[in-house]
Enzyme design. Structure first.
Site, mmCIF file in Angstrom:
data_model
loop_
_atom_site.group_PDB
_atom_site.id
_atom_site.type_symbol
_atom_site.label_atom_id
_atom_site.label_comp_id
_atom_site.label_asym_id
_atom_site.label_seq_id
_atom_site.Cartn_x
_atom_site.Cartn_y
_atom_site.Cartn_z
ATOM 1 N N GLY A 45 0.840 -1.189 0.000
ATOM 2 C CA GLY A 45 0.000 0.000 0.000
ATOM 3 C C GLY A 45 0.872 1.234 0.000
ATOM 4 O O GLY A 45 2.016 1.213 -0.479
ATOM 5 N N ILE A 51 6.006 -3.863 11.063
ATOM 6 C CA ILE A 51 5.619 -2.507 11.455
ATOM 7 C C ILE A 51 4.117 -2.316 11.233
ATOM 8 O O ILE A 51 3.639 -1.185 11.207
ATOM 9 C CB ILE A 51 6.432 -1.428 10.689
ATOM 10 N N ARG A 72 0.751 -4.749 12.407
ATOM 11 C CA ARG A 72 0.045 -5.091 13.628
ATOM 12 C C ARG A 72 0.618 -6.401 14.151
ATOM 13 O O ARG A 72 0.952 -7.295 13.371
ATOM 14 C CB ARG A 72 -1.459 -5.245 13.374
ATOM 15 N N GLU A 127 0.232 -6.385 22.800
ATOM 16 C CA GLU A 127 0.936 -5.235 23.382
ATOM 17 C C GLU A 127 -0.024 -4.398 24.221
ATOM 18 O O GLU A 127 -1.222 -4.357 23.930
ATOM 19 C CB GLU A 127 1.557 -4.368 22.270
ATOM 20 N N HIS A 147 5.925 0.271 19.476
ATOM 21 C CA HIS A 147 4.879 0.781 18.583
ATOM 22 C C HIS A 147 5.011 2.293 18.393
ATOM 23 O O HIS A 147 4.074 3.058 18.625
ATOM 24 C CB HIS A 147 3.489 0.434 19.116
#
Length: 314
Positions: free
Chosen positions: A152, A230, A232, A261, A279
């Site tokens: 994307g 990077i 989910r 997390e 994150h």
């Protein structure tokens, strides 16, 4: 008249004042406990919610906010917002596409270099007085093969930087091939992993991508391969990844996201072939400004009876 806004996230300095100046009264519920025990009188007042994809808003939570009109996801992800329930209730849902692309792409390359060149280990060794003992030979990234799951906007930017800055060969997997792209397409992830030296996970989260990277994919990546996530945490099978790292079935991993997390599996914390960041790939002064500006634009548009700027896709 001010509008009651419930935020699931802490706001950086200056932003609460900006929301207040725009006509919003802020309430915060940044933990599961606070969200579960929200004062019913406040819940009655809430007309807007600011959240993130990894927290989201369930149908039951919407039921507890009877006057809710709009949900704004701070970043591009909205996987834990029940969009179907929101639509049935006439609640608008927006997100933040493009707001943090550069920051996430920067962080991805940093993670790739960190795990390849053993940057955390070198830093720790020098601080521990082991300058000479720690001068190991480590591989480089230039000219290697990069496979991207999810080509994307962010995946494409990672590809451009890796190809332009490191002369990497690029291939990708999407649900369907892209038009007008110079990169090779793989119809399955296992084939992409077998081809790649680096496997970057940049696909959206949600039920359709749970554990896309499993034990089979990691075996295909092989003992010289690295996986970088990077996206989910749910996209990578944590148990399979831990086993692969423990058994040296892959060379290493670098994660900005972990399933469950902020809790991190204890077994991950002992691995010397794993780099973890909390994150933060999408967090930079520039990206936070982009996200907050877009959130305010969506809120202002909605409460001015204008179309929102960035509704989630139908």
């Amino acid at each position: 008249m001010t509008i009651a806004l419930l935020s699931h996230v802490d706001l950086d300095a200056g932003y609460p004042d900006r929301f207040e100046a725009a006509g919003f009264t802020l309430y915060f519920a940044t933990t599961p406990e606070q969200r579960a025990s929200l004062d019913p009188q406040i819940a009655q007042q809430i007309r807007a919610v600011l959240t993130i994809g990894s927290i989201g808003l369930s149908a039951a939570e919407m039921d507890n906010l009877p006057n809710l009109e709009i949900i704004c996801a701070q970043g591009v992800g909205y996987e834990h917002i029940d969009v179907v329930a929101a639509k049935q209730r006439g609640i608008y849902v927006t997100h933040g596409p493009g707001t943090n692309n550069s920051s996430v792409s920067d962080h991805t390359l940093a993670l790739m270099l960190a795990i390849t060149r053993k940057i955390p280990q070198f830093d720790a060794a020098v601080r521990g007085g082991e300058w000479k003992k720690a001068r190991w030979n480590t591989p480089g990234m230039a000219g290697k093969r990069l496979g991207i799951i999810g080509m994307g906007n962010i995946g494409s930017l990672i590809a451009r930087r890796a190809a332009g800055g490191f002369d990497m060969e690029i291939a990708y997997h999407n649900r369907r091939p892209l038009q007008d792209t110079p990169y090779r397409y793989f119809p399955d992830i296992t084939g992409l992993a077998q081809w790649a030296d680096y496997l970057v996970v940049a696909t959206p989260g949600g039920k359709d991508t749970v554990r896309l990277v499993d034990a089979e994919v990691l075996r295909a990546l092989g003992p010289d391969g690295f996986v970088i996530n990077i996206a989910r945490g749910s996209v990578v099978d944590s148990g399979a990844l831990i086993a692969s790292l423990q058994n040296r079935e892959i060379a290493g991993a670098a994660l900005d996201v972990v399933d469950g997390e902020p809790k991190v599996p204890a077994q991950m914390l002992t691995l010397d072939n794993l780099v973890i960041t909390p994150h933060v790939a999408g967090r930079s002064p520039e990206s936070v400004e982009n996200m907050m500006t877009l959130v305010l634009s969506n809120l202002t548009a909605h409460f001015s009876d204008k179309p929102v700027m960035t509704p989630v896709p139908e």
